[in-house]
Design a protein around this motif. Structure first.
Motif, PDB file in Angstrom:
ATOM      1  N   ARG A 158       0.881  -0.832  -0.305  1.00  0.00           N
ATOM      2  CA  ARG A 158       0.371  -0.088   0.360  1.00  0.00           C
ATOM      3  C   ARG A 158       0.586   1.286  -0.349  1.00  0.00           C
ATOM      4  NH1 ARG A 158      -3.550  -2.837   3.360  1.00  0.00           N
ATOM      5  NH2 ARG A 158      -2.575  -2.418   5.308  1.00  0.00           N
ATOM      6  N   HIS A 159       1.900   1.346   0.712  1.00  0.00           N
ATOM      7  CA  HIS A 159       2.759   2.529   0.383  1.00  0.00           C
ATOM      8  C   HIS A 159       3.881   2.437   0.048  1.00  0.00           C
ATOM      9  CE1 HIS A 159       0.319   3.555   4.020  1.00  0.00           C
ATOM     10  NE2 HIS A 159       0.231   2.239   4.771  1.00  0.00           N
ATOM     11  N   GLY A 160       4.194   1.513  -1.185  1.00  0.00           N
ATOM     12  CA  GLY A 160       5.859   1.590  -1.718  1.00  0.00           C
ATOM     13  C   GLY A 160       7.055   1.565  -0.983  1.00  0.00           C
ATOM     14  N   LEU A 161       6.805   0.281   0.438  1.00  0.00           N
ATOM     15  CA  LEU A 161       7.698  -0.283   1.648  1.00  0.00           C
ATOM     16  C   LEU A 161       8.580  -0.372   0.522  1.00  0.00           C
ATOM     17  CD1 LEU A 161       5.774   0.212   4.730  1.00  0.00           C
ATOM     18  CD2 LEU A 161       6.826   2.141   3.204  1.00  0.00           C
ATOM     19  N   GLU A 162       9.915   0.122   1.129  1.00  0.00           N
ATOM     20  CA  GLU A 162      11.030  -1.702   0.655  1.00  0.00           C
ATOM     21  C   GLU A 162      10.965  -2.614   1.322  1.00  0.00           C
ATOM     22  OE1 GLU A 162      15.836  -1.409   0.734  1.00  0.00           O
ATOM     23  OE2 GLU A 162      14.986   0.345   1.467  1.00  0.00           O
ATOM     24  N   LEU A 163      11.163  -4.071   0.419  1.00  0.00           N
ATOM     25  CA  LEU A 163      11.465  -5.102   0.548  1.00  0.00           C
ATOM     26  C   LEU A 163      12.685  -5.623   1.371  1.00  0.00           C
ATOM     27  CD1 LEU A 163       9.058  -6.622  -1.414  1.00  0.00           C
ATOM     28  CD2 LEU A 163       7.996  -7.324   0.481  1.00  0.00           C
ATOM     29  N   ILE A 164      12.774  -6.285   2.721  1.00  0.00           N
ATOM     30  CA  ILE A 164      14.555  -6.308   2.604  1.00  0.00           C
ATOM     31  C   ILE A 164      14.051  -7.669   3.934  1.00  0.00           C
ATOM     32  CG2 ILE A 164      16.265  -5.708   4.433  1.00  0.00           C
ATOM     33  CD1 ILE A 164      14.797  -2.995   4.872  1.00  0.00           C
ATOM     34  N   PRO A 165      14.071  -8.602   2.908  1.00  0.00           N
ATOM     35  CA  PRO A 165      14.679 -10.255   2.882  1.00  0.00           C
ATOM     36  C   PRO A 165      16.058 -10.781   4.149  1.00  0.00           C
ATOM     37  CG  PRO A 165      14.146 -10.107   1.115  1.00  0.00           C
ATOM     38  CD  PRO A 165      14.213  -8.722   1.276  1.00  0.00           C
ATOM     39  N   ILE A 166      15.814 -10.513   5.695  1.00  0.00           N
ATOM     40  CA  ILE A 166      16.814 -10.908   6.180  1.00  0.00           C
ATOM     41  C   ILE A 166      17.010 -12.336   6.510  1.00  0.00           C
ATOM     42  CG2 ILE A 166      16.596  -8.473   7.937  1.00  0.00           C
ATOM     43  CD1 ILE A 166      15.540 -10.353   9.798  1.00  0.00           C
ATOM     44  N   PHE A 167      16.423 -13.116   6.168  1.00  0.00           N
ATOM     45  CA  PHE A 167      16.654 -14.515   6.387  1.00  0.00           C
ATOM     46  C   PHE A 167      17.161 -15.306   5.240  1.00  0.00           C
ATOM     47  CE2 PHE A 167      13.638 -14.253  10.498  1.00  0.00           C
ATOM     48  CZ  PHE A 167      14.915 -14.048  11.257  1.00  0.00           C
ATOM     49  N   ASP A 168      17.910 -16.437   5.266  1.00  0.00           N
ATOM     50  CA  ASP A 168      17.722 -16.919   3.838  1.00  0.00           C
ATOM     51  C   ASP A 168      17.450 -18.295   3.775  1.00  0.00           C
ATOM     52  OD1 ASP A 168      19.108 -18.630   5.916  1.00  0.00           O
ATOM     53  OD2 ASP A 168      21.232 -18.506   5.450  1.00  0.00           O
ATOM     54  N   ASP A 169      16.798 -19.237   3.853  1.00  0.00           N
ATOM     55  CA  ASP A 169      15.608 -20.192   3.620  1.00  0.00           C
ATOM     56  C   ASP A 169      15.944 -20.947   4.546  1.00  0.00           C
ATOM     57  OD1 ASP A 169      17.942 -21.513   2.729  1.00  0.00           O
ATOM     58  OD2 ASP A 169      17.265 -22.656   1.026  1.00  0.00           O
ATOM     59  N   ARG A 170      16.976 -21.193   5.580  1.00  0.00           N
ATOM     60  CA  ARG A 170      17.548 -21.644   7.035  1.00  0.00           C
ATOM     61  C   ARG A 170      16.708 -21.151   8.003  1.00  0.00           C
ATOM     62  NH1 ARG A 170      19.103 -26.608   6.274  1.00  0.00           N
ATOM     63  NH2 ARG A 170      19.750 -26.784   4.240  1.00  0.00           N
ATOM     64  N   ALA A 171      16.072 -19.773   7.782  1.00  0.00           N
ATOM     65  CA  ALA A 171      16.556 -18.391   8.424  1.00  0.00           C
ATOM     66  C   ALA A 171      17.197 -17.926   9.856  1.00  0.00           C
ATOM     67  CB  ALA A 171      15.607 -19.429   9.652  1.00  0.00           C
ATOM     68  N   VAL A 172      18.343 -17.788   8.770  1.00  0.00           N
ATOM     69  CA  VAL A 172      19.950 -17.392   9.252  1.00  0.00           C
ATOM     70  C   VAL A 172      19.661 -16.247   8.830  1.00  0.00           C
ATOM     71  CG1 VAL A 172      22.200 -17.202   9.308  1.00  0.00           C
ATOM     72  CG2 VAL A 172      20.563 -19.699   9.575  1.00  0.00           C
ATOM     73  N   THR A 173      20.150 -15.134   9.595  1.00  0.00           N
ATOM     74  CA  THR A 173      20.432 -14.017   9.019  1.00  0.00           C
ATOM     75  C   THR A 173      21.256 -13.353   7.664  1.00  0.00           C
ATOM     76  OG1 THR A 173      21.440 -13.710  11.045  1.00  0.00           O
ATOM     77  CG2 THR A 173      19.588 -11.990  11.429  1.00  0.00           C
ATOM     78  N   THR A 174      20.581 -12.619   6.932  1.00  0.00           N
ATOM     79  CA  THR A 174      21.644 -12.447   5.564  1.00  0.00           C
ATOM     80  C   THR A 174      22.860 -11.223   6.314  1.00  0.00           C
ATOM     81  OG1 THR A 174      19.739 -11.350   4.844  1.00  0.00           O
ATOM     82  CG2 THR A 174      20.741 -13.391   4.096  1.00  0.00           C
ATOM     83  N   ALA A 175      23.557 -11.095   4.820  1.00  0.00           N
ATOM     84  CA  ALA A 175      24.485 -10.442   5.515  1.00  0.00           C
ATOM     85  C   ALA A 175      23.338  -8.837   5.214  1.00  0.00           C
ATOM     86  CB  ALA A 175      25.462  -9.818   3.470  1.00  0.00           C
ATOM     87  N   VAL A 176      22.715  -8.773   4.739  1.00  0.00           N
ATOM     88  CA  VAL A 176      21.723  -7.235   5.143  1.00  0.00           C
ATOM     89  C   VAL A 176      22.276  -6.544   6.548  1.00  0.00           C
ATOM     90  CG1 VAL A 176      20.529  -6.985   3.365  1.00  0.00           C
ATOM     91  CG2 VAL A 176      19.402  -7.944   4.803  1.00  0.00           C
ATOM     92  N   CYS A 177      21.970  -7.259   7.339  1.00  0.00           N
ATOM     93  CA  CYS A 177      21.490  -7.514   8.737  1.00  0.00           C
ATOM     94  C   CYS A 177      23.273  -6.920   9.377  1.00  0.00           C
ATOM     95  CB  CYS A 177      21.732  -8.994   9.308  1.00  0.00           C
ATOM     96  SG  CYS A 177      20.082  -9.509   9.093  1.00  0.00           S
ATOM     97  N   GLY A 178      24.024  -5.950   8.190  1.00  0.00           N
ATOM     98  CA  GLY A 178      25.517  -5.992   8.716  1.00  0.00           C
ATOM     99  C   GLY A 178      25.843  -6.664  10.160  1.00  0.00           C
ATOM    100  N   ALA A 179      26.732  -5.865  10.893  1.00  0.00           N
ATOM    101  CA  ALA A 179      27.509  -7.077  12.255  1.00  0.00           C
ATOM    102  C   ALA A 179      26.470  -8.199  12.497  1.00  0.00           C
ATOM    103  CB  ALA A 179      27.078  -5.882  13.593  1.00  0.00           C
TER     104      ALA A 179
END
Length: 888
Positions: A292-313
């Motif tokens: 509705r608001h044109g927000l950014e989609l930011i997937p933070i988990f890979d397919d094993r639900a481990v956080t990805t590089a977008v999560c920085g530290a």
RNA sequence: GGGCGAAUAGCUCAGUGGGAGAGCACCUGGCUUACACCCAGGGGGUCGCAGGUUCGAGCCCUGUUUCGCCCACCA
């Protein structure tokens, strides 16, 4: 008759072992589409190839096989089609586990091709164990038509269905949020989500700093997802936050900013702080807000639900760790504003119970709305009817609110999706035949890696098994199938989908009738599960009690719309019934040795003979009706009651006199009747207990033209036996007299060996005639020394008294035999009961409204009762007075 | 938050408008030449609660309590 003697006690193991092969050898199960007669078709709900028989299977087989055997005996062209389901995820997991245990390898170590090869090998070696178990239960399945959802033929049907639906725009590929299991690493459909309610959790509040100063506090049960937040939503009318809409938030842990948005749909100002963090890539509601608001989609988990590089530290952490670390970091920055206990709902993987992660991922979907409309219409206009009726509402509600069906799975075992991608020109090709190269640019193709949801192929089962898309004779003769019998737990998974697929692809409903049975629970009503340790193994029960006893138990407990609480005592009880049948057979065969069975009734049938034939007729009506209405409990219990309490308790006893006697006409009549009612009783019971009934039936004297097996013999039909009311009333009167004498004997303590003389006063000539006709039977069954019937007169001094039918006085002299005080008490009790009943009737008859408004027949009946009770009472009073005289 | 089902004898359950039932368990008596896996007899229930409709309610209607199941994206 070869004079072969039966063992004294029934041993199910020996009997049950011998008939299945016999039936197979004689082709008793084989269906022929060209045969005449109405078709009656059940395709088995395919058990998983990995499956082992459980109680649910035993119940479903019991019901289906009873229906099939019944219709087959009624002359229908029956087909009971067996088969198994490849059960994608379940089977893959089983083989993976075995691979790990035996060789320490994962499926990835083997690679896709070799792994699938292993699954096939596993299937060949262990896969069809359940088929043998179905045979133990006696399921009369046509094994020549066995199907497997991964057969070449069915694979072709799956391919045809997929491509057709795709061509029609009813299958599409899209990237949206989907429930994803991080342990199975596959997408799931909505139905495969197990909702867990009232989970104790925590609600945290934390503050998001606003750009240019200030903060906004949000509440969340999943603080770790703040790594993927791309907005905070507030209600647009909320005075607290209105001014903040449009301001930007500085992510406290990552170097980015995102806006405050106003959203009236998502936000309830009264809940929590009234400000909601928005994670469009990991929450279904937030995904919609994002749209509705044109927000950014930011997937933070890979397919094993481990956080990805977008999560920085915070990259490289599983969900729990990420939560701990995020909370700690927020705490360090002084942003945590509190926590409190909070009950919530969670979605878990139906198969492995892992917490699901809503994940953004491209998947294949079926556009269900147009299909659902057809499925709804077919039930509304009665092309398919659903039993129990209460399930119609459930079916409709689901179809009316249906969501698109995610059919792709990130597994290896299953029907590979027939879609090919060209990396050169970016096209996707979906075709019936594997394309050699890109039809657009001629470049190389790679096939979609995913397989189809198992339920996609299951949804085609009623017609893929009959040869569809080819127009086979089977499809023409047996589609639509007659009955879909399965558990209500897979109404959505399976039944509704078969309806959609069958209507759309074949053009007609897949089945005329749906019958949904209940779930089997333990004796306390709890679900059976390995963890509870309350699982009852049907094979253990068949080993100890026999399949017939188990089947009969399940049939007798199968009440429409109800779950079944199974206690072992029931099965033991019906095991005893099997023994009863066995011994009735033993007795009968002993009596019929050397006798040749006439095709039609001989002259001179006795009252007892005619009576039992009348009882048989009523049982035939009840069993046929029960089966026709899917009331297996009523059908089985009617057969039970007839066989035990009418045939065994009364007729067998009454038949002994003529059988043992020297009147050849009476003996011939009794033999004929005995043979006929036992034969018919076995036929009535056969759908429920196929083995025992076949064993005994095979030993009965045969008639010319009898088929090779009971399962092919004609099922008794109503209206074939003449009813004889006079015989029935006569025998019932005798039974009442015998019962009254037995009660006196037992309650007054007359020694079993005593043979007292009985006097009956019966003012009605009809009664005297009937009693005279049953004279010998009464003497024998009531264990009397003599019997005298008179119109009336003086009662012997010191006799016990009972009244049957208002006017028939039973007078049993007890003077000098037993304590008369006991009889005095007995009489008092009888008088009390009669008085109470009479008072009730008189109260009714004293009510003018009742006389005026109740139907005449009802009033008449009550008048009759009043008279009978009144006569009984006065006779009992006279007896009492006489007895007191004797005592006084 | 919706929807559905259940509540009847000690236990498990039948019984969809006119005399409360079955099986098991229990008590008493019986190895009666098919069956002791049997036979005969017996005890035991204010049909969850409260209203209503009806001449009449275990059954129909309303409400209520308890238990169970299904569906549903409230942070």
């Amino acid at each position: 008759m070869d004079g072969e003697l039966l063992e004294k006690g029934y041993e199910p193991q020996a009997v049950e072992a011998r008939w299945y092969d016999f039936w197979m050898e004689h082709g008793c199960f084989a269906a022929d589409p060209h045969r005449p007669g109405p078709a009656f078709v059940i395709v088995i709900p395919p058990p998983n190839v990995t499956g082992v028989l459980h109680m649910g299977h035993a119940l479903t087989i019991t019901i289906q096989d009873a229906l099939i055997r019944w219709r087959r005996m009624c002359g229908d062209n029956t087909l009971y089609l067996p088969g198994t389901d490849h059960a994608g995820i379940a089977t893959q997991m089983v083989v993976e586990r075995a691979l790990k245990a035996d060789e320490g390898l994962s499926r990835h170590d083997l690679g896709r091709g070799p792994f699938i090869e292993r699954v096939w090998q596993w299937k060949e070696r262990h896969g069809n164990r359940i088929n043998d178990q179905l045979k133990v239960l006696g399921a009369s399945l046509d094994w020549d038509r066995e199907r497997f959802t991964m057969d070449a033929l069915l694979t072709r049907a799956v391919r045809e269905a997929f491509v057709t639906l795709h061509e029609q725009g009813l299958i599409y590929r899209d990237a949206k949020l989907i429930n994803f299991c991080p342990r199975c690493t596959t997408a799931l459909s909505d139905l495969e989500v197990r909702h867990e309610e009232n989970v104790a959790g925590t609600m945290w509040d934390f503050a998001y700093p606003l750009e240019g100063g200030g903060e906004i506090v949000v509440s969340t049960t999943r603080p770790e997802t703040m790594l993927g937040d791309s907005a905070v939503a507030v209600h647009p009318d909320d005075p607290r936050y209105q001014a903040l809409i449009g301001r930007r938030i500085v992510h406290p842990l990552l170097s980015r900013t995102f806006p405050v948005v106003g959203d009236a749909i998502l936000v309830d100002p009264a809940f929590g702080t009234g400000a909601v963090k928005v994670t469009p890539a990991h929450d279904f509601n937030d995904f919609e807000v994002g749209r509705r608001h044109g927000l950014e989609l930011i997937p933070i988990f890979d397919d094993r639900a481990v956080t990805t590089a977008v999560c920085g530290a915070f990259a490289g952490l599983d969900r729990d760790e990420a939560r701990v670390r995020v909370l700690a970091a927020l705490g360090e920055q002084g942003l945590l504003r509190g926590e409190r206990p909070h009950t919530m709902a969670l979605g878990r993987c139906q198969r492995c119970a892992t917490l699901l992660e809503p994940t953004l991922s491209p998947q294949w979907y079926v556009r269900t709305k147009p299909l659902a409309e057809q499925a709804l219409a077919a039930v509304e206009d009665g092309r398919t009817t659903i039993l129990p009726e209460s399930q119609v509402k459930v079916y409709k509600h689901w179809l009316e609110n249906i969501q698109d069906w995610c059919i792709s799975r990130q597994l290896w075992w299953g029907h590979r999706i027939p879609a090919w991608y060209c990396d050169g020109c970016g096209t996707c090709t979906v075709t019936r035949e594997d394309p050699p190269c890109c039809p657009g640019c001629g470049g190389p193709l790679r096939q979609d890696e995913d397989v189809l949801d198992t339920w996609f192929s299951s949804g085609l089962w009623p017609f893929s098994t009959l040869g569809w898309p080819a127009q086979t004779p089977e499809l023409q003769a047996y589609y639509p199938t007659t009955v879909m019998e399965t558990g209500y737990d897979i109404l959505f998974f399976w039944v509704a989908r078969m309806m959609m697929m069958g209507l759309h692809l074949v053009g007609d409903v897949p089945f005329r009738r749906v019958y949904l049975h209940g779930m089997i629970r333990d004796s306390r009503g709890e679900k059976m599960s390995k963890t509870r340790g309350n699982v009852i193994d049907p094979l253990d029960l068949t080993a100890r009690y026999g399949s017939d006893a188990l089947r009969f138990t399940l049939a007798s407990l199968a009440v429409q719309g109800r779950d079944i609480k199974l206690a072992e005592e029931w099965i033991a009880g019906y095991r005893a019934f099997c023994n009863k049948i066995w011994n009735a057979g033993r007795f009968t065969l002993g009596q019929l040795a050397g006798w040749s069975r006439p095709a039609s009734p001989p002259p001179g049938l006795s009252l007892a003979d005619r009576w039992i034939l009348g009882r048989l007729e009523r049982a035939i009506v009840a069993v046929n009706e029960g089966l026709a209405n899917f009331k297996l409990n009523e059908a089985s219990l009617a057969a039970y009651h007839f066989f035990w309490h009418e045939l065994c308790d009364w007729y067998l006893e009454m038949s002994k006199a003529p059988l043992y006697g020297d009147d050849p006409v009476a003996q011939q009549a009794a033999r004929y009747t005995l043979c006929h009612v036992l034969d018919a009783g076995l036929r009535l019971l056969h759908p429920f207990m196929p083995f025992l009934t076949e064993e005994l039936w095979q030993k009965l004297p045969r008639l010319p033209g009898d088929p090779v097996s009971l399962m092919l013999a004609r099922f008794p039909q109503p209206g074939e036996l003449p009813l004889d009311p006079e015989a029935e009333e006569t025998v019932e009167l005798a039974h009442e007299v015998i019962g009254a004498v037995r009660a006196i004997r037992s309650e007054c303590g007359v020694p079993p060996a005593a043979r007292p003389a009985l006097l009956i006063h019966a003012p009605a000539e009809t009664s005297r005639r009937r009693l005279a006709a049953m004279h010998a039977q009464i003497v024998t069954q009531a264990r009397l020394g003599s019997l005298e019937v008179a119109a009336g007169g003086e009662a012997p001094r010191g006799s016990a008294k009972a009244v049957v039918g208002g006017t028939v006085e039973i007078l049993l002299p007890l003077l000098g035999v037993v304590d008369l005080e006991v009889e005095l008490a007995r009489l008092h009790k009888g008088i009390g009961k009669t008085e109470q009943e009479l008072a009730g009737v008189r109260k009714k008859l004293g009510n003018a409204d009742f006389l005026g408004r109740a139907p005449a027949a009802v009033v008449e009946k009550e008048r009759g009762r009043e008279q009978e009770l009144g006569e009984t009472l006065s006779r009992l009073h006279a007896g009492l007075a006489r007895l007191q005289q004797a005592l006084g």
